[in-house]
Design an enzyme around this catalytic site. Structure first.
Site, PDB file in Angstrom:
ATOM      1  N   CYS A  79      68.586  74.369  23.659  1.00 11.91           N
ATOM      2  CA  CYS A  79      69.080  73.500  24.732  1.00 11.91           C
ATOM      3  C   CYS A  79      70.551  73.794  25.041  1.00 11.91           C
ATOM      4  CB  CYS A  79      68.836  72.031  24.382  1.00 11.91           C
ATOM      5  SG  CYS A  79      68.913  70.956  25.841  1.00 11.91           S
ATOM      6  N   HIS A 167      63.219  71.614  23.238  1.00 17.89           N
ATOM      7  CA  HIS A 167      63.450  71.198  21.848  1.00 17.89           C
ATOM      8  C   HIS A 167      62.210  71.472  20.993  1.00 17.89           C
ATOM      9  CE1 HIS A 167      67.350  69.125  22.206  1.00 17.89           C
ATOM     10  NE2 HIS A 167      66.966  68.899  23.457  1.00 17.89           N
ATOM     11  N   GLU A 169      61.919  71.005  17.848  1.00 13.94           N
ATOM     12  CA  GLU A 169      61.891  70.126  16.672  1.00 13.94           C
ATOM     13  C   GLU A 169      61.193  68.799  16.927  1.00 13.94           C
ATOM     14  OE1 GLU A 169      65.859  69.209  18.749  1.00 13.94           O
ATOM     15  OE2 GLU A 169      64.479  70.892  18.513  1.00 13.94           O
TER      16      GLU A 169
END
Length: 509
Positions: A79, A167, A169
């Site tokens: 990001c 993202h 995660e």
């Protein structure tokens, strides 16, 4: 030498989650502010640049020094990290026409690239940015796109530098863990051998070398962190560890006796100290939450100091500090704002002159539990809900006295035991009862009452950073309300807290 991944933090709310996901792959990683990280040595196999609330176009945008990293070891920008490597190396980032936030799908993937090995075409990813990369530097190659985001991922020619605008995660990126594994294992070459068993073996060896024949004192709380720290230290230094468990008069009902008993079963050398009246006297008339925390912390230190001085030759103070406490004490913009005082941080009297040892300071809460399991600690203790350091002192709103403690302990015992009896305890991350500074009219028998109100609180979370209220069955809540009102003298009203964090906190104070 322990191989590791470094994560440079630009202030993203998701940074800790990147660390936890990488560790779930049995790869050790550490998180540092982007402007304050250690020298890159041969133990560092790769670096991840986190997201950020900043825009790369901001005047005060974080600008890391990547001179010892980029082009030298594998690098993954996430990001903000992706936009930084594009914007400041010859490309361009501009505000998006519409904020790119939420689910998207990768309509193009370069499957010949290691980062996207075994990743499905049209896989779902999670975007969260207000800017877009509109131009890449000449030597950057697109390796994934969505319908709206052309440069969803790229690689830099002739170096192991990669970037993704989404993202990996978060839960909503369905194959994010595979992407992270492709980076840490396929690109960085990490061996994925960092497990609870290996942590125990390495840490015990390090503690033996560090502590030798020195004596160590540890303050136990009855919670998971200090218990695991105690057993780990006991395995390393045996009888040279003395644990002190203080009854501050703000524990759960019968907890002092039951926890002392369980520690004896674990072979720990524990001194139990009944200091209820000291804490209650110190708290008399105090209503402000932060002041209460300070009084409880100071009283604990005084009791702990007095008891530890009775032990001859103590050189070390052990604490159950865990990694989120360490990370939060050093933020990317200097020390983070005080939301509330942490019971492990600061406040030791200078005359103690003890060195501090924190065997769990590199572990997240879920990892502490896995290490505890590897150490053979009973699930009954490992599965306990987190309990605040100041105990019921911050669940009694307003001033504190023994009668209020008695009421809250009784109500809390009914609620927590009820969760266990109904098979709900393990579905809840943390539960407790708050005694409110509110009295209301009620009717018991033929008599009018004017008594106290309590709020039941149960939340679901993974680490306490965010939390949702739990949808407990109405039948269960009705039963709890009935039992508390009928059995606890002084309470005539029960409410259920349906606030999530944020904007509310888990505790009321």
């Amino acid at each position: 030498m322990q191989e590791k991944i470094l994560i440079l933090d630009f202030g993203s709310q998701y940074t800790q989650l990147i660390g936890r996901k990488i560790r779930e792959l049995n790869v050790y990683c550490e998180i540092y502010p982007y402007n304050h990280y250690p020298e890159i040595d041969e133990s560092v196999k790769g670096v991840v640049l986190s997201g950020s609330p900043f825009s790369v176009r901001d005047k005060n945008a974080p600008k890391p020094d990547l001179s010892g990293i980029k082009g030298k070891i594998p690098l993954l920008g996430v990001c903000y990290g992706a936009q930084y490597m594009a914007h400041f190396f010859g490309g361009e980032v501009a505000p998006s026409d519409s904020r790119e936030y939420g689910r998207a799908n990768l309509g193009y993937i370069d499957h010949s690239n290691t980062l996207f090995k075994n990743i499905s075409l049209h896989t779902q990813v999670w975007m969260s940015h207000g800017d877009s990369i509109v131009k890449l530097p000449a030597n950057y190659k697109v390796i994934a796109s969505t319908e709206d985001v052309n440069y969803a991922a790229y690689k830099i020619d002739n170096e192991e530098s990669y970037a993704i605008q989404f993202h990996p995660e978060v839960y909503h990126t369905t194959e994010g863990k595979q992407i992270l594994e492709n980076f840490v294992s396929g690109i960085c070459g990490c061996e994925q051998n960092w497990t609870p068993d290996s942590f125990v073996e390495t840490t015990v060896k390090e503690l033996k070398a560090k502590l030798g024949d020195d004596k160590v004192v540890l303050g136990l709380s009855g919670g998971v962190d200090s218990s695991v720290a105690g057993v780990l230290l006991h395995r390393a230094i045996g009888k040279n560890l003395t644990c002190i468990f203080v009854d501050n008069g703000l524990l759960r009902k019968d907890e002092f006796e039951s926890v002392l008993h369980s520690y004896k079963d674990m072979g720990l050398n524990v001194i139990g100290v009944d200091a209820k009246h000291k804490f209650w006297d110190g708290l008399k008339g105090i209503t402000e939450p932060e002041q209460k925390r300070k009084v409880i912390g100071r009283s604990f230190i005084e009791v702990f100091d007095e008891e530890s001085h009775k032990i001859q030759g103590v050189k070390w103070l052990a604490q159950g500090t865990i990694y989120p406490d360490v990370i939060e004490s050093v933020s990317v913009n200097g020390p983070s704002a005080t939301i509330k005082s942490h019971h492990n941080v600061g406040g030791l009297p200078k005359e103690m002159k003890l060195q501090v040892v924190e065997p769990l300071r590199l572990l997240f809460k879920d990892e502490v539990r896995r290490v505890g399991k590897a150490l053979g600690i009973k699930q009954e203790l490992l599965g306990r809900h987190p309990f605040p350091g100041p105990g019921l002192g911050i669940r009694i709103l307003g001033d504190i006295n023994p009668e209020k403690v008695r009421m809250l302990q009784d109500a809390d015992a009914i609620f927590v035991n009820g969760l266990k009896d109904w098979g709900l305890y393990d579905k809840v991350w943390q539960a407790g009862v708050m005694l409110l500074p509110v009295q209301s009219v009620g009717v018991m028998g033929d008599e009018r009452t004017y008594e106290n109100c309590v709020a039941l609180r149960a939340v679901a979370s993974t680490d306490g950073m965010t939390a949702d209220w739990v949808h407990l069955p109405y039948d269960f809540l009705a039963k709890m309300s009935n039992e508390i009102i009928n059995k606890v003298r002084g309470i005539n009203r029960v409410v259920y807290d349906i606030s999530s964090k944020p904007p509310a906190t888990i505790e009321w104070e």
